[in-house]
Design a protein around this motif. Structure first.
Motif, mmCIF file in Angstrom:
data_model
loop_
_atom_site.group_PDB
_atom_site.id
_atom_site.type_symbol
_atom_site.label_atom_id
_atom_site.label_comp_id
_atom_site.label_asym_id
_atom_site.label_seq_id
_atom_site.Cartn_x
_atom_site.Cartn_y
_atom_site.Cartn_z
ATOM 1 N N ALA A 16 0.851 -1.198 0.000
ATOM 2 C CA ALA A 16 0.000 0.000 0.000
ATOM 3 C C ALA A 16 0.882 1.242 0.000
ATOM 4 O O ALA A 16 1.877 1.311 0.728
ATOM 5 N N LEU A 17 0.531 2.207 -0.831
ATOM 6 C CA LEU A 17 1.254 3.467 -0.892
ATOM 7 C C LEU A 17 0.305 4.602 -0.554
ATOM 8 O O LEU A 17 -0.793 4.672 -1.091
ATOM 9 N N ASP A 18 0.727 5.478 0.325
ATOM 10 C CA ASP A 18 -0.078 6.652 0.661
ATOM 11 C C ASP A 18 0.443 7.817 -0.155
ATOM 12 O O ASP A 18 1.478 8.389 0.155
ATOM 13 N N TYR A 19 -0.257 8.132 -1.228
ATOM 14 C CA TYR A 19 0.234 9.211 -2.074
ATOM 15 C C TYR A 19 -0.266 10.574 -1.613
ATOM 16 O O TYR A 19 0.167 11.594 -2.124
ATOM 17 N N THR A 20 -1.136 10.606 -0.606
ATOM 18 C CA THR A 20 -1.614 11.907 -0.126
ATOM 19 C C THR A 20 -0.511 12.671 0.608
ATOM 20 O O THR A 20 -0.572 13.886 0.707
ATOM 21 N N HIS A 21 0.468 11.965 1.124
ATOM 22 C CA HIS A 21 1.593 12.620 1.799
ATOM 23 C C HIS A 21 2.899 12.260 1.109
ATOM 24 O O HIS A 21 3.927 12.109 1.726
ATOM 25 N N SER A 22 2.837 12.116 -0.189
ATOM 26 C CA SER A 22 4.015 11.655 -0.910
ATOM 27 C C SER A 22 4.923 12.819 -1.264
ATOM 28 O O SER A 22 4.606 13.976 -1.035
ATOM 29 N N LYS A 23 6.026 12.465 -1.882
ATOM 30 C CA LYS A 23 6.968 13.493 -2.328
ATOM 31 C C LYS A 23 6.452 14.220 -3.565
ATOM 32 O O LYS A 23 6.981 15.249 -3.949
ATOM 33 N N TYR A 24 5.398 13.689 -4.206
ATOM 34 C CA TYR A 24 4.823 14.336 -5.388
ATOM 35 C C TYR A 24 3.623 15.180 -4.976
ATOM 36 O O TYR A 24 2.666 14.671 -4.397
ATOM 37 N N THR A 25 3.727 16.459 -5.239
ATOM 38 C CA THR A 25 2.659 17.398 -4.920
ATOM 39 C C THR A 25 2.444 18.310 -6.121
ATOM 40 O O THR A 25 3.191 18.248 -7.107
ATOM 41 N N TYR A 26 1.450 19.169 -6.036
ATOM 42 C CA TYR A 26 1.178 20.085 -7.148
ATOM 43 C C TYR A 26 0.526 21.356 -6.628
ATOM 44 O O TYR A 26 -0.002 21.402 -5.519
ATOM 45 N N ASP A 27 0.614 22.377 -7.453
ATOM 46 C CA ASP A 27 -0.132 23.608 -7.219
ATOM 47 C C ASP A 27 -0.760 24.001 -8.557
ATOM 48 O O ASP A 27 -0.864 23.158 -9.460
ATOM 49 N N ASN A 28 -1.148 25.239 -8.706
ATOM 50 C CA ASN A 28 -1.809 25.659 -9.947
ATOM 51 C C ASN A 28 -0.898 25.622 -11.170
ATOM 52 O O ASN A 28 -1.390 25.557 -12.295
ATOM 53 N N ASP A 29 0.409 25.666 -10.952
ATOM 54 C CA ASP A 29 1.332 25.780 -12.080
ATOM 55 C C ASP A 29 2.257 24.589 -12.299
ATOM 56 O O ASP A 29 2.692 24.355 -13.425
ATOM 57 N N TYR A 30 2.582 23.861 -11.240
ATOM 58 C CA TYR A 30 3.606 22.833 -11.351
ATOM 59 C C TYR A 30 3.233 21.558 -10.604
ATOM 60 O O TYR A 30 2.444 21.577 -9.665
ATOM 61 N N VAL A 31 3.886 20.466 -11.013
ATOM 62 C CA VAL A 31 3.942 19.232 -10.226
ATOM 63 C C VAL A 31 5.362 19.189 -9.681
ATOM 64 O O VAL A 31 6.330 19.439 -10.408
ATOM 65 N N TYR A 32 5.477 18.861 -8.393
ATOM 66 C CA TYR A 32 6.773 18.860 -7.723
ATOM 67 C C TYR A 32 7.173 17.449 -7.306
ATOM 68 O O TYR A 32 6.325 16.625 -6.976
ATOM 69 N N ASN A 33 8.481 17.218 -7.294
ATOM 70 C CA ASN A 33 9.087 16.033 -6.689
ATOM 71 C C ASN A 33 9.835 16.584 -5.486
ATOM 72 O O ASN A 33 10.823 17.288 -5.643
ATOM 73 N N ASN A 34 9.335 16.259 -4.284
ATOM 74 C CA ASN A 34 9.751 16.944 -3.069
ATOM 75 C C ASN A 34 9.455 18.426 -3.280
ATOM 76 O O ASN A 34 8.324 18.771 -3.544
ATOM 77 N N GLU A 35 10.424 19.282 -3.255
ATOM 78 C CA GLU A 35 10.121 20.698 -3.474
ATOM 79 C C GLU A 35 10.645 21.182 -4.815
ATOM 80 O O GLU A 35 10.638 22.382 -5.103
ATOM 81 N N ASN A 36 11.123 20.275 -5.642
ATOM 82 C CA ASN A 36 11.671 20.644 -6.947
ATOM 83 C C ASN A 36 10.611 20.489 -8.036
ATOM 84 O O ASN A 36 9.863 19.507 -8.047
ATOM 85 N N VAL A 37 10.608 21.433 -8.956
ATOM 86 C CA VAL A 37 9.661 21.349 -10.067
ATOM 87 C C VAL A 37 9.957 20.089 -10.875
ATOM 88 O O VAL A 37 11.108 19.837 -11.257
ATOM 89 N N TYR A 38 8.930 19.302 -11.108
ATOM 90 C CA TYR A 38 9.061 18.070 -11.889
ATOM 91 C C TYR A 38 8.589 18.310 -13.320
ATOM 92 O O TYR A 38 9.256 17.938 -14.272
#
Length: 188
Positions: A16-38
């Motif tokens: 099982a993977l919990d992606y709600t608290h994963s290193k991949y996040t997003y905002d209105n402009d970008y998808v991030y890997n940790n805090e780096n733009v992916y």
């Protein structure tokens, strides 16, 4: 039931993977890997936060499978979604959204947030799966969709609910283009 699903999950070898608290996040402009733009969101040809959230979940799987970032970026940029599902058609600077194969009313409601009040015409309808679509009519009124192309079978039911709510609120109905009588799946 959920209990059966929980019991089956305990017996599987799947992780099982919990992606709600994963290193991949997003905002209105970008998808991030940790805090780096992916990747920039504009480079992903999908509409709506729900699709970007699903993209972040898929990115977790690509980590496990050791898929290269270049392959992932290329796949994301060239991804094509299903026809008739949040399909945006621009015509004379008006947005026509074909969401006629959305399987749940909630999926169509996501279209409203995905296009942020830019929908001029929504194509809706489809097989009647017994879902309550009254609240979809409410969201159509709330989001001031100006016109609807209605396909059978649920298009006719939706029209009735929209007319009822518009009448109760004493507001005009959207313009209906009703194809519920003379339309077949072969025409789609």
């Amino acid at each position: 039931s959920f209990d059966l699903l929980s019991q089956a999950a305990q017996k599987t070898l799947a992780k099982a993977l919990d992606y709600t608290h994963s290193k991949y996040t997003y905002d209105n402009d970008y998808v991030y890997n940790n805090e780096n733009v992916y990747i920039e969101r504009k480079d992903i040809p999908l509409y709506g936060d729900h699709n970007i959230s699903n993209t972040c979940a898929a990115l977790l799987i690509t980590d496990i499978l050791n898929i290269s970032k270049d392959d992932i970026i290329n796949s994301l940029k060239t991804f094509t979604s299903l026809p008739h599902r949040l399909e945006c058609i621009m015509c004379d600077e008006k947005y026509f959204i074909n969401d006629s194969i959305a399987t749940l009313p909630e999926a169509t409601i996501e279209a409203f947030s995905a296009f942020k009040n830019k929908i001029d015409c929504l194509i809706v309808g489809g097989d009647d799966t017994g879902m309550d679509i009254k609240f979809l009519a409410h969201h159509i009124i709330k989001n001031k969709i100006s016109s609807l192309i209605l396909l059978p079978i649920t298009g006719k039911i939706l029209k009735k609910y929209i007319e009822e709510e518009a009448s109760q609120k004493n507001i005009p109905c959207p313009v209906f283009y009703d194809f519920t009588e003379n339309f077949t799946k072969e025409n789609m």
